[in-house]
Design a protein around this motif. Sequence first.
Motif, PDB file in Angstrom:
ATOM      1  N   SER A  77     143.160  -1.526   0.111  1.00  0.00           N
ATOM      2  CA  SER A  77     144.154  -2.442   0.280  1.00  0.00           C
ATOM      3  C   SER A  77     144.005  -3.852   0.916  1.00  0.00           C
ATOM      4  O   SER A  77     142.897  -3.857   1.443  1.00  0.00           O
ATOM      5  CB  SER A  77     145.242  -1.723   1.109  1.00  0.00           C
ATOM      6  OG  SER A  77     144.814  -1.726   2.537  1.00  0.00           O
ATOM      7  N   GLU A  78     144.873  -4.829   0.830  1.00  0.00           N
ATOM      8  CA  GLU A  78     144.469  -6.205   1.273  1.00  0.00           C
ATOM      9  C   GLU A  78     144.281  -5.789   2.842  1.00  0.00           C
ATOM     10  O   GLU A  78     143.712  -6.455   3.478  1.00  0.00           O
ATOM     11  CB  GLU A  78     145.702  -6.847   0.904  1.00  0.00           C
ATOM     12  CG  GLU A  78     145.833  -8.141   1.643  1.00  0.00           C
ATOM     13  CD  GLU A  78     146.986  -9.112   1.377  1.00  0.00           C
ATOM     14  OE1 GLU A  78     147.141 -10.298   2.134  1.00  0.00           O
ATOM     15  OE2 GLU A  78     147.993  -8.639   0.638  1.00  0.00           O
ATOM     16  N   GLU A  79     145.081  -5.040   3.522  1.00  0.00           N
ATOM     17  CA  GLU A  79     145.110  -5.003   4.945  1.00  0.00           C
ATOM     18  C   GLU A  79     143.744  -4.229   5.459  1.00  0.00           C
ATOM     19  O   GLU A  79     143.104  -4.554   6.190  1.00  0.00           O
ATOM     20  CB  GLU A  79     146.165  -3.851   5.411  1.00  0.00           C
ATOM     21  CG  GLU A  79     146.395  -4.065   7.153  1.00  0.00           C
ATOM     22  CD  GLU A  79     147.099  -5.324   7.452  1.00  0.00           C
ATOM     23  OE1 GLU A  79     146.768  -5.563   8.572  1.00  0.00           O
ATOM     24  OE2 GLU A  79     147.693  -6.101   6.494  1.00  0.00           O
ATOM     25  N   ASP A  80     143.150  -3.153   4.663  1.00  0.00           N
ATOM     26  CA  ASP A  80     141.851  -2.818   4.812  1.00  0.00           C
ATOM     27  C   ASP A  80     140.852  -4.035   4.894  1.00  0.00           C
ATOM     28  O   ASP A  80     139.845  -3.962   5.502  1.00  0.00           O
ATOM     29  CB  ASP A  80     141.500  -1.621   3.847  1.00  0.00           C
ATOM     30  CG  ASP A  80     142.147  -0.405   3.756  1.00  0.00           C
ATOM     31  OD1 ASP A  80     142.645  -0.147   5.093  1.00  0.00           O
ATOM     32  OD2 ASP A  80     142.468   0.258   2.815  1.00  0.00           O
ATOM     33  N   LEU A  81     140.864  -4.744   3.780  1.00  0.00           N
ATOM     34  CA  LEU A  81     139.952  -6.024   3.671  1.00  0.00           C
ATOM     35  C   LEU A  81     139.965  -6.746   4.639  1.00  0.00           C
ATOM     36  O   LEU A  81     138.955  -7.180   5.235  1.00  0.00           O
ATOM     37  CB  LEU A  81     140.453  -6.669   2.283  1.00  0.00           C
ATOM     38  CG  LEU A  81     140.228  -5.943   0.975  1.00  0.00           C
ATOM     39  CD1 LEU A  81     140.677  -6.694  -0.283  1.00  0.00           C
ATOM     40  CD2 LEU A  81     138.560  -5.479   0.850  1.00  0.00           C
ATOM     41  N   VAL A  82     141.306  -7.548   5.087  1.00  0.00           N
ATOM     42  CA  VAL A  82     141.538  -8.119   6.037  1.00  0.00           C
ATOM     43  C   VAL A  82     140.925  -7.555   7.345  1.00  0.00           C
ATOM     44  O   VAL A  82     140.380  -8.316   8.405  1.00  0.00           O
ATOM     45  CB  VAL A  82     143.048  -8.896   6.037  1.00  0.00           C
ATOM     46  CG1 VAL A  82     143.198  -9.438   7.331  1.00  0.00           C
ATOM     47  CG2 VAL A  82     143.312  -9.598   4.808  1.00  0.00           C
ATOM     48  N   ASN A  83     141.379  -6.311   7.867  1.00  0.00           N
ATOM     49  CA  ASN A  83     140.913  -6.038   9.041  1.00  0.00           C
ATOM     50  C   ASN A  83     139.553  -5.683   8.891  1.00  0.00           C
ATOM     51  O   ASN A  83     138.846  -6.036  10.287  1.00  0.00           O
ATOM     52  CB  ASN A  83     141.556  -4.395   9.280  1.00  0.00           C
ATOM     53  CG  ASN A  83     143.012  -4.568   9.794  1.00  0.00           C
ATOM     54  OD1 ASN A  83     143.379  -5.588  10.399  1.00  0.00           O
ATOM     55  ND2 ASN A  83     143.702  -3.451   9.520  1.00  0.00           N
ATOM     56  N   SER A  84     138.794  -5.234   7.924  1.00  0.00           N
ATOM     57  CA  SER A  84     137.434  -5.163   8.081  1.00  0.00           C
ATOM     58  C   SER A  84     136.506  -6.737   8.107  1.00  0.00           C
ATOM     59  O   SER A  84     135.890  -6.580   9.124  1.00  0.00           O
ATOM     60  CB  SER A  84     136.965  -4.591   6.681  1.00  0.00           C
ATOM     61  OG  SER A  84     137.323  -3.223   6.455  1.00  0.00           O
ATOM     62  N   PHE A  85     137.105  -7.520   7.473  1.00  0.00           N
ATOM     63  CA  PHE A  85     136.485  -8.824   7.425  1.00  0.00           C
ATOM     64  C   PHE A  85     136.802  -9.434   9.026  1.00  0.00           C
ATOM     65  O   PHE A  85     135.746 -10.055   9.549  1.00  0.00           O
ATOM     66  CB  PHE A  85     136.975  -9.835   6.679  1.00  0.00           C
ATOM     67  CG  PHE A  85     136.708  -9.352   5.100  1.00  0.00           C
ATOM     68  CD1 PHE A  85     135.479  -8.581   4.894  1.00  0.00           C
ATOM     69  CD2 PHE A  85     137.431  -9.826   4.091  1.00  0.00           C
ATOM     70  CE1 PHE A  85     135.295  -8.060   3.456  1.00  0.00           C
ATOM     71  CE2 PHE A  85     137.214  -9.389   2.662  1.00  0.00           C
ATOM     72  CZ  PHE A  85     135.955  -8.608   2.453  1.00  0.00           C
ATOM     73  N   SER A  86     137.817  -9.291   9.688  1.00  0.00           N
ATOM     74  CA  SER A  86     138.044  -9.942  10.620  1.00  0.00           C
ATOM     75  C   SER A  86     137.454  -9.072  11.925  1.00  0.00           C
ATOM     76  O   SER A  86     137.204  -9.708  12.781  1.00  0.00           O
ATOM     77  CB  SER A  86     139.698 -10.018  11.036  1.00  0.00           C
ATOM     78  OG  SER A  86     140.301  -8.697  11.356  1.00  0.00           O
ATOM     79  N   ASN A  87     137.509  -7.830  11.908  1.00  0.00           N
ATOM     80  CA  ASN A  87     136.598  -7.146  12.787  1.00  0.00           C
ATOM     81  C   ASN A  87     135.125  -7.476  12.615  1.00  0.00           C
ATOM     82  O   ASN A  87     134.415  -7.138  13.842  1.00  0.00           O
ATOM     83  CB  ASN A  87     136.908  -5.785  12.618  1.00  0.00           C
ATOM     84  CG  ASN A  87     138.239  -5.219  13.137  1.00  0.00           C
ATOM     85  OD1 ASN A  87     138.821  -5.636  14.142  1.00  0.00           O
ATOM     86  ND2 ASN A  87     138.611  -4.088  12.553  1.00  0.00           N
ATOM     87  N   ASP A  88     134.563  -7.634  11.615  1.00  0.00           N
ATOM     88  CA  ASP A  88     133.227  -7.855  11.578  1.00  0.00           C
ATOM     89  C   ASP A  88     132.703  -9.384  12.037  1.00  0.00           C
ATOM     90  O   ASP A  88     131.988  -9.983  12.575  1.00  0.00           O
ATOM     91  CB  ASP A  88     132.504  -7.974  10.178  1.00  0.00           C
ATOM     92  CG  ASP A  88     132.297  -6.331   9.829  1.00  0.00           C
ATOM     93  OD1 ASP A  88     132.293  -5.585  10.750  1.00  0.00           O
ATOM     94  OD2 ASP A  88     132.356  -5.881   8.702  1.00  0.00           O
TER      95      ASP A  88
END
Length: 88
Positions: A77-88
């Motif tokens: 999902s978009e949320e999965d992508l955004v969370n992963s990128f922001s956490n990294d």
Amino acid sequence: MQLPKSIKLGHFDIKIKELEPELAASNNEEGSFHCNTRTIYIDRDIIEKGGPDLVCCLIHELFHASFYKNNLNHHSSEEDLVNSFSND
């Protein structure tokens, strides 16, 4: 511009290496991430130019590394992508 030899991305140590301009041109790429070796290659011409082009290329390849590290795929999902990128 002097790049670090590696970047820590979560629990990954991502190596950063120069790519010969001729090889980059033959593959039509400015940079690439190789998951098996956890290595980002960036065209030496881009590195020497520095500035926004280098920063954008490096961030682009780090997003590929994050995508791989977080087991994302085309169903993520978009949320999965955004969370992963922001956490990294």
